[in-house]
Scaffold this motif. Structure first.
Motif, PDB file in Angstrom:
ATOM      1  N   GLU A  61      -2.476   8.389 -13.317  1.00  0.00           N
ATOM      2  CA  GLU A  61      -3.228   7.425 -12.507  1.00  0.00           C
ATOM      3  C   GLU A  61      -2.468   7.072 -11.231  1.00  0.00           C
ATOM      4  O   GLU A  61      -3.056   6.945 -10.160  1.00  0.00           O
ATOM      5  N   GLY A  62      -1.157   6.937 -11.344  1.00  0.00           N
ATOM      6  CA  GLY A  62      -0.334   6.654 -10.169  1.00  0.00           C
ATOM      7  C   GLY A  62      -0.378   7.788  -9.162  1.00  0.00           C
ATOM      8  O   GLY A  62      -0.449   7.550  -7.945  1.00  0.00           O
ATOM      9  N   ARG A  64      -2.862   9.931  -8.815  1.00  0.00           N
ATOM     10  CA  ARG A  64      -4.195   9.918  -8.217  1.00  0.00           C
ATOM     11  C   ARG A  64      -4.302   8.833  -7.149  1.00  0.00           C
ATOM     12  O   ARG A  64      -4.908   9.048  -6.099  1.00  0.00           O
ATOM     13  N   GLU A  65      -3.732   7.670  -7.418  1.00  0.00           N
ATOM     14  CA  GLU A  65      -3.768   6.579  -6.437  1.00  0.00           C
ATOM     15  C   GLU A  65      -2.989   6.951  -5.178  1.00  0.00           C
ATOM     16  O   GLU A  65      -3.432   6.671  -4.067  1.00  0.00           O
ATOM     17  N   LYS A  66      -1.831   7.604  -5.337  1.00  0.00           N
ATOM     18  CA  LYS A  66      -1.048   8.031  -4.176  1.00  0.00           C
ATOM     19  C   LYS A  66      -1.800   9.076  -3.358  1.00  0.00           C
ATOM     20  O   LYS A  66      -1.803   9.037  -2.133  1.00  0.00           O
ATOM     21  N   ALA A  69      -4.602   7.388  -1.521  1.00  0.00           N
ATOM     22  CA  ALA A  69      -4.057   6.652  -0.374  1.00  0.00           C
ATOM     23  C   ALA A  69      -3.711   7.619   0.760  1.00  0.00           C
ATOM     24  O   ALA A  69      -3.943   7.326   1.937  1.00  0.00           O
TER      25      ALA A  69
END
Length: 179
Positions: A61-62, A64-66, A69
């Motif tokens: 998830e981290g 994917r978020e990066k 962004a």
């Protein structure tokens, strides 16, 4: 962390012989001949794991978020202005398409706000009452979140898809017409 887009493109242009191929599978020796055509197609594939992660499952998830962004802050703004008079740049992908849809929806929401303001001014003039126009507009504006809430409860669909935002314009038009 994710590298800036210019660094990624510079690296691909220097190290990847297929970066500017016209037909997938052009070899290094055929690259110059392929570049002489008037159509060039490049495919850049982004993937996981990102730099600093051991594998794909490491804080998925981290990652994917990066990546989201990176697409939001660097890639999409860069690609929006990449086309020129002589070069047309087309792009697609799950994350970048979602970014493009979101950007378009927010842009179109400004038109909906403008429509709402115009309808309000029209209602004040037509009804000759500020309070009636405010009440009518409140009913029209509240119909959208209430209907969407019912939609979520009945169908169990918790995500707002872009096509639902088009109903804003329909609700505004029908609602103002019924007043």
């Amino acid at each position: 962390s994710v590298l800036p887009i210019q660094a990624i493109l510079a690296n691909l242009g220097n190290t990847n012989p297929y970066f500017l191929d016209r037909q997938f599978g052009v070899s290094k020796s055929e690259l110059q001949e392929a570049l002489e055509g008037n159509i060039t197609r490049s495919v850049i594939r982004f993937g996981l794991p990102l730099r600093g992660y051991s594998d794909v499952e490491d804080d998925l998830e981290g990652q994917r978020e990066k990546f989201a962004a990176f697409v939001h802050n660097e890639l999409y703004p860069y690609l929006q202005h990449a086309s020129t008079e002589f070069l047309k740049v087309y792009f697609s992908g799950d994350v970048i398409t979602q970014e493009e849809v979101t950007s378009t929806v927010f842009h179109d929401a400004a038109y909906a706000i403008g429509s709402l303001a115009f309808i309000f001014v029209y209602l004040v003039c037509y009804l000759r009452s500020f309070s009636l126009a405010t009440s009518a507009l409140a009913c029209i504006a509240l119909s959208f979140p209430i209907s969407y809430g019912c939609y979520c409860i009945v169908y169990g669909h918790g995500k707002m898809i872009a096509i639902n935002f088009l109903s804003l314009f329909v609700v505004l038009g029908v609602g103002a017409d019924d007043v």
